[in-house]
Design a protein around this motif. Structure first.
Motif, PDB file in Angstrom:
ATOM      1  N   GLY A  97       4.836  30.038  84.502  1.00  0.00           N
ATOM      2  CA  GLY A  97       5.601  31.202  84.931  1.00  0.00           C
ATOM      3  C   GLY A  97       7.026  31.259  84.424  1.00  0.00           C
ATOM      4  O   GLY A  97       7.704  32.263  84.616  1.00  0.00           O
ATOM      5  N   HIS A  98       7.497  30.214  83.751  1.00  0.00           N
ATOM      6  CA  HIS A  98       8.871  30.162  83.249  1.00  0.00           C
ATOM      7  C   HIS A  98       8.916  30.620  81.787  1.00  0.00           C
ATOM      8  O   HIS A  98       8.069  30.231  80.974  1.00  0.00           O
ATOM      9  N   ASP A  99       9.933  31.415  81.446  1.00  0.00           N
ATOM     10  CA  ASP A  99      10.066  31.888  80.070  1.00  0.00           C
ATOM     11  C   ASP A  99      11.047  31.060  79.247  1.00  0.00           C
ATOM     12  O   ASP A  99      11.206  31.294  78.051  1.00  0.00           O
ATOM     13  N   ASP A 100      11.714  30.087  79.869  1.00  0.00           N
ATOM     14  CA  ASP A 100      12.660  29.201  79.193  1.00  0.00           C
ATOM     15  C   ASP A 100      13.726  29.988  78.430  1.00  0.00           C
ATOM     16  O   ASP A 100      14.174  29.586  77.363  1.00  0.00           O
ATOM     17  N   ALA A 101      14.098  31.138  78.967  1.00  0.00           N
ATOM     18  CA  ALA A 101      15.132  31.957  78.325  1.00  0.00           C
ATOM     19  C   ALA A 101      16.497  31.274  78.457  1.00  0.00           C
ATOM     20  O   ALA A 101      16.744  30.551  79.414  1.00  0.00           O
ATOM     21  N   PRO A 102      17.405  31.510  77.502  1.00  0.00           N
ATOM     22  CA  PRO A 102      17.263  32.401  76.354  1.00  0.00           C
ATOM     23  C   PRO A 102      16.645  31.751  75.123  1.00  0.00           C
ATOM     24  O   PRO A 102      16.608  32.364  74.060  1.00  0.00           O
TER      25      PRO A 102
ATOM     26  N   ALA B  12       6.039  12.548  83.587  1.00  0.00           N
ATOM     27  CA  ALA B  12       5.634  13.639  84.475  1.00  0.00           C
ATOM     28  C   ALA B  12       5.255  13.109  85.849  1.00  0.00           C
ATOM     29  O   ALA B  12       5.560  13.731  86.878  1.00  0.00           O
ATOM     30  N   LYS B  13       4.600  11.952  85.895  1.00  0.00           N
ATOM     31  CA  LYS B  13       4.214  11.354  87.170  1.00  0.00           C
ATOM     32  C   LYS B  13       5.455  10.941  87.969  1.00  0.00           C
ATOM     33  O   LYS B  13       5.526  11.144  89.195  1.00  0.00           O
ATOM     34  N   ILE B  14       6.450  10.373  87.309  1.00  0.00           N
ATOM     35  CA  ILE B  14       7.680   9.977  87.997  1.00  0.00           C
ATOM     36  C   ILE B  14       8.402  11.205  88.552  1.00  0.00           C
ATOM     37  O   ILE B  14       8.877  11.211  89.695  1.00  0.00           O
TER      38      ILE B  14
ATOM     39  N   MET C 117      12.141  20.071  84.759  1.00  0.00           N
ATOM     40  CA  MET C 117      11.936  18.783  84.095  1.00  0.00           C
ATOM     41  C   MET C 117      10.443  18.467  83.996  1.00  0.00           C
ATOM     42  O   MET C 117       9.964  17.973  82.965  1.00  0.00           O
ATOM     43  N   TYR C 118       9.711  18.767  85.061  1.00  0.00           N
ATOM     44  CA  TYR C 118       8.267  18.526  85.052  1.00  0.00           C
ATOM     45  C   TYR C 118       7.578  19.403  84.011  1.00  0.00           C
ATOM     46  O   TYR C 118       6.713  18.934  83.253  1.00  0.00           O
ATOM     47  N   ILE C 119       7.961  20.672  83.960  1.00  0.00           N
ATOM     48  CA  ILE C 119       7.358  21.590  82.996  1.00  0.00           C
ATOM     49  C   ILE C 119       7.524  21.064  81.578  1.00  0.00           C
ATOM     50  O   ILE C 119       6.589  21.083  80.765  1.00  0.00           O
ATOM     51  N   MET C 120       8.720  20.573  81.261  1.00  0.00           N
ATOM     52  CA  MET C 120       8.961  20.068  79.908  1.00  0.00           C
ATOM     53  C   MET C 120       8.061  18.891  79.586  1.00  0.00           C
ATOM     54  O   MET C 120       7.482  18.807  78.494  1.00  0.00           O
ATOM     55  N   GLN C 121       7.893  17.961  80.527  1.00  0.00           N
ATOM     56  CA  GLN C 121       7.045  16.802  80.258  1.00  0.00           C
ATOM     57  C   GLN C 121       5.579  17.209  80.121  1.00  0.00           C
ATOM     58  O   GLN C 121       4.855  16.685  79.275  1.00  0.00           O
TER      59      GLN C 121
END
Length: 423
Positions: free
Chosen positions: A218-223, A347-349, A371-375
């Motif tokens: 659901g995140h667009d990581d804008a800009p 991601a688990k941490i 942070m979780y999304i990135m991992q």
């Protein structure tokens, strides 16, 4: 870490703590509610430029290029220690001009670009004046096998005419992104690994359509964004090709090894940040008459996180050392090991840290969800887990089979002897 690089590490730690941490809070505040998602709010770019100026003044610039005149000349091993720190803050890598995908693109241009390509694109990238993207992944094919890339580039009257579609093109939404390196099929009748090429395509070239961002959870990581892009007969000069026709796979090997290990280095920094947040939350909240840190298995969770981070750190340092000593190609097994291991464990941490935070850990009040999304995303980026596990397992299988063959030969030579039991 080498003795010469240690003062740089201490400077980086101070830069992240004293400048990046307070700057990011203000950067996020300014960006709240901006009407155009893929533009910076007033004051945001000024914060980034101020951080970059501070970093330059301290000599903290372009660390990622190993042993290159255009960078600090650090080894992969030395840079690993620095990148661990950069992973702790979302603005830190960019402030030192060490952010992906620019790092990979700069390394490619530095190694294989022509003088004209370097002057037009590498020079402003090294100066931090523009940003860039790498366009490879496609929605209609399994792009983890790069042989499937179907975007076409046909040479017509001294120009490459590019047609196709890409998605998850990180950084292409940033208004400062001025150029893409595009992976395209230029020689469909050539041998398999000579069919693809990489071509420099300006973002403002006619026919480049940025359809929109791919949303991740659901995140667009804008800009910045991970954009879907269509190429409608995009024309660029013939000389925009990198290193010559049919060398796309070779270029990928140049950039992917360093890119993968850089991701893992920064991921460990993110895991360290998550552990700090977990402990702080556990010590400052109470439930059922106890501090949260003392409830359930939270102390064991913290212990396991520390053990995992230290184990991952050692693996990454060994991979970095292998790249320095053996070269990127020969060290690819170590790079695949950490790429398969690190994002999953980080991601688990982070997930455990969210659990200690309760509902707040899932919300925009905490950095943990992003942070979780990135991992989770990194388990696909630069090759999915399955590809890296296959690379490692294939090497193990080949080593076992070679060992078995040697053992069989030894048995044959000593048949009837005492070593294997006589008749």
């Amino acid at each position: 870490m080498s003795e010469a690089a240690q003062p740089l590490l201490e400077k980086v730690k101070r830069h992240v703590l004293e400048h990046c941490e307070p700057a990011y809070i203000e950067y996020e505040r300014l960006g709240e509610g901006r009407p155009e998602r893929f533009q910076y709010a007033p004051g945001q770019l000024e914060i980034i430029e101020d951080l970059k100026a501070k970093a330059k003044a301290e000599g903290l610039w372009n660390f990622f290029l190993p042993d290159a005149e255009t960078g600090e000349g650090l080894s992969n091993l030395d840079y690993a220690y620095i990148a661990f720190e950069l992973g702790k803050n979302p603005l830190a890598s960019q402030s030192l001009n060490c952010a992906a995908p620019d790092t990979g693109n700069m390394e490619v241009l530095e190694r294989v670009g022509t003088p004209a390509q370097k002057e037009r694109w590498l020079k402003p990238l090294l100066n931090g004046e523009i940003r860039s993207a790498f366009a490879m992944t496609e929605p209609d094919v399994a792009s983890s096998d790069a042989r499937n890339i179907s975007t076409r580039a046909v040479l017509q009257n001294g120009e490459w005419v590019i047609s196709g579609e890409k998605y998850f093109i990180s950084g292409a939404g940033d208004p400062r992104c001025k150029v893409m390196i595009v992976m395209a099929r230029t020689s469909p009748d050539a041998e398999t690994f000579r069919q693809q090429s990489q071509i420099l395509v300006p973002m403002d070239a006619p026919g480049v359509e940025i359809v929109g961002p791919m949303r991740v959870f659901g995140h667009d990581d804008a800009p910045r964004g991970h954009m879907q892009i269509r190429f409608h007969d995009v024309r660029v000069p013939e000389e925009n090709i990198l290193w010559g026709e049919g060398r796309g796979f070779e270029i990928s090997q140049l950039r992917l090894g360093p890119g993968r290990i850089h991701h893992c280095m920064r991921s460990i920094g993110a895991a360290e940040k998550a552990l700090d947040l977990m402990i702080h939350r556990g010590l400052t909240r109470e439930a059922f008459g106890k501090k949260i840190i003392d409830l359930g298995k939270n102390m064991e969770t913290i212990s396991r996180a520390r053990i995992e981070i230290d184990a991952m750190r050692l693996m990454v340092l060994k991979a970095a050392r292998a790249m320095d000593v053996l070269g990127n190609k020969e060290a690819r097994i170590w790079v695949s090991k950490i790429k398969a291991m690190v994002p999953e464990r980080c991601a688990k941490i982070i997930d455990d840290a969210m659990q200690v935070h309760g509902a707040t850990g899932l919300s925009h009040w905490s950095p943990l969800s992003e942070m979780y999304i990135m991992q989770r995303l990194l388990r696909f980026a630069d090759g999915p887990d399955e590809v890296h596990h296959f690379v490692v397992a294939r090497a193990e299988r080949q080593a076992f089979e070679a060992s078995a063959d040697r053992m069989q030969a030894a048995r044959a030579e000593t048949r009837g002897g005492m070593l294997f039991g006589g008749p």
